[in-house]
Write a protein that holds these residues in place. Sequence first.
Motif, short mmCIF file in Angstrom:
data_model
loop_
_atom_site.label_atom_id
_atom_site.label_comp_id
_atom_site.label_asym_id
_atom_site.label_seq_id
_atom_site.Cartn_x
_atom_site.Cartn_y
_atom_site.Cartn_z
N VAL A 47 5.43 64.25 14.73
CA VAL A 47 6.76 64.01 15.30
C VAL A 47 6.93 62.55 15.74
N THR A 48 5.83 61.81 15.75
CA THR A 48 5.91 60.38 16.11
C THR A 48 4.92 59.59 15.26
N TYR A 52 6.39 56.84 18.68
CA TYR A 52 7.85 56.86 18.61
C TYR A 52 8.33 57.49 17.30
N GLY A 78 16.69 65.69 25.69
CA GLY A 78 15.79 65.90 26.82
C GLY A 78 15.58 64.57 27.54
N ARG A 83 14.12 58.76 28.18
CA ARG A 83 13.33 57.71 28.85
C ARG A 83 12.41 57.02 27.85
N GLU A 85 12.32 56.93 24.47
CA GLU A 85 12.92 56.21 23.34
C GLU A 85 13.91 55.15 23.81
N VAL A 114 19.24 66.76 29.51
CA VAL A 114 18.64 67.93 30.17
C VAL A 114 17.42 67.47 30.96
N THR A 117 13.56 67.48 36.66
CA THR A 117 13.19 66.72 37.88
C THR A 117 14.24 65.67 38.28
N LEU A 164 19.40 77.32 30.28
CA LEU A 164 20.02 76.59 29.17
C LEU A 164 21.20 77.35 28.59
N GLY A 183 16.42 66.30 20.38
CA GLY A 183 15.08 66.55 20.88
C GLY A 183 14.98 66.34 22.37
N LEU A 187 12.21 70.22 24.74
CA LEU A 187 13.55 70.80 24.81
C LEU A 187 13.79 71.73 23.62
N SER A 190 12.18 75.01 24.44
CA SER A 190 12.94 75.82 25.40
C SER A 190 14.19 76.43 24.75
N1 LIG Z 1 10.61 62.78 15.50
C1 LIG Z 1 11.70 63.09 16.17
O1 LIG Z 1 12.72 63.45 15.56
C2 LIG Z 1 11.71 63.02 17.68
C3 LIG Z 1 12.85 63.41 18.37
C4 LIG Z 1 12.84 63.35 19.76
C5 LIG Z 1 11.70 62.92 20.43
N2 LIG Z 1 10.62 62.55 19.72
C6 LIG Z 1 9.39 62.11 20.42
O2 LIG Z 1 8.95 63.15 21.25
C7 LIG Z 1 8.27 62.60 22.37
C8 LIG Z 1 8.83 63.21 23.64
O3 LIG Z 1 8.49 64.59 23.61
P1 LIG Z 1 8.93 65.57 24.79
O4 LIG Z 1 8.63 66.95 24.34
O5 LIG Z 1 8.33 65.09 26.08
O6 LIG Z 1 10.49 65.32 24.81
P2 LIG Z 1 11.63 66.01 25.66
O7 LIG Z 1 11.69 67.47 25.44
O8 LIG Z 1 12.87 65.23 25.41
O9 LIG Z 1 11.21 65.65 27.14
C9 LIG Z 1 10.65 66.52 28.06
C10 LIG Z 1 11.43 66.28 29.32
O10 LIG Z 1 12.81 66.59 29.07
C11 LIG Z 1 13.32 67.44 30.08
N3 LIG Z 1 13.35 68.79 29.54
C12 LIG Z 1 12.95 69.23 28.33
N4 LIG Z 1 13.17 70.54 28.22
C13 LIG Z 1 13.70 70.95 29.41
C14 LIG Z 1 14.12 72.18 29.94
N5 LIG Z 1 14.05 73.32 29.23
N6 LIG Z 1 14.62 72.22 31.19
C15 LIG Z 1 14.70 71.10 31.92
N7 LIG Z 1 14.32 69.88 31.50
C16 LIG Z 1 13.82 69.83 30.26
C17 LIG Z 1 12.32 67.32 31.23
O11 LIG Z 1 12.71 66.11 31.89
P3 LIG Z 1 12.35 65.73 33.39
O12 LIG Z 1 10.94 65.19 33.31
O13 LIG Z 1 13.36 64.68 33.75
O14 LIG Z 1 12.44 66.96 34.21
C18 LIG Z 1 11.02 67.18 30.48
O15 LIG Z 1 10.00 66.58 31.26
C19 LIG Z 1 8.47 61.12 22.32
O16 LIG Z 1 7.30 60.52 21.81
C20 LIG Z 1 9.61 60.94 21.35
O17 LIG Z 1 9.52 59.72 20.69
C21 LIG Z 1 10.59 62.59 18.35
#
Ligand SMILES: NC(=O)c1ccc[n+]([C@@H]2O[C@H](COP(=O)([O-])OP(=O)(O)OC[C@H]3O[C@@H](n4cnc5c(N)ncnc54)[C@H](OP(=O)(O)O)[C@@H]3O)[C@@H](O)[C@H]2O)c1
Length: 247
Positions: A47-48, A52, A78, A83, A85, A114, A117, A164, A183, A187, A190
């Motif tokens: 996914v990265t 990224y 999410g 944050r 990206e 979404v 915290t 959600l 994404g 997220l 969920s």
């Molecule tokens: N290849 C792609 O298409 C793609 C797309 C998107 C992201 N990415 C990569 O994915 C990585 C990030 O992964 P990730 O899983 O951490 O991303 P994420 O799901 O966007 O981030 C997780 C954060 O989003 C919030 N969140 C997600 N689901 C939630 C829910 N059900 N309820 C409440 N808050 C929710 C929370 O934020 P808080 O901490 O503020 O509570 C949680 O800590 C990065 O490296 C990014 O570059 C890749």
Amino acid sequence: MSAPMPLRRLDDGGTAVLDNAALTALYPRTPAPHLRMNFVTSLDGAVTLDGYSEGLSGEPDKRVFGIMRKVCDALVVGAGTLRHEGYRAVRLDEERRAWRRENGVAEYPVLVVVSRTLTLDPGAPVFTEAPVRPVILTHHAAEAPAGLDKVADVLRHGTEQVDLAAGLAELHVRGLTQLLCEGGPHLFGSLTAADLVDELCLTISPLLTSPDAGRIIAGPVGPPRPMRLAHVLAADDGTLLLRHTRS
Ligand SMILES: NC(=O)c1ccc[n+]([C@@H]2O[C@H](COP(=O)([O-])OP(=O)(O)OC[C@H]3O[C@@H](n4cnc5c(N)ncnc54)[C@H](OP(=O)(O)O)[C@@H]3O)[C@@H](O)[C@H]2O)c1
């Protein structure tokens, strides 16, 4: 600007190169509320690349990504992806804004973040420079940093976790029925667990990477969800763009 790389549809036997209008028709707005997920991955499912998504996303992916942003009412992300990206305010060029005006859609999509915290900076340009007021989707126990409600509508659903389904239902009531989620993997997990995903648009970039990266879904997701193929596009560089809908 150089001509875009030709994109052709593979699943209907067609060999025609798709122009922007034909591409737009392949990512339709629907009469009912609809949640479209968009991800890019490598051939081996990463996914990265180097942490990224940028390194996985070539010109064909960016072009279709732009079309999906053009046709949506709201762009859901999410807070982690926002944050990490470094999301900027969501702006569209004049061509895409004109399409939206002609099709009775508000000039810009609403950004919906979404967060559990509320670790968000109200002074960040993604909020202060937004062409339309963003929405933050969180739960009742989350403590908002000072000033967040000045730059965004904070919607609370759920006592200690974000509900959600209820959050998306409020977006629908606000007229935001065509949702594009960019994404990230938690997220997506969920939303899948809550059975809210209607569509996945997945770009497969012609790259082999490493096993260090995660996948497009993370966290508990519940039972497998069958999906039905809607189309496959191919670019001359070997990029595949799949669209699957809820079966
Ligand atoms: N290849 C792609 O298409 C793609 C797309 C998107 C992201 N990415 C990569 O994915 C990585 C990030 O992964 P990730 O899983 O951490 O991303 P994420 O799901 O966007 O981030 C997780 C954060 O989003 C919030 N969140 C997600 N689901 C939630 C829910 N059900 N309820 C409440 N808050 C929710 C929370 O934020 P808080 O901490 O503020 O509570 C949680 O800590 C990065 O490296 C990014 O570059 C890749």
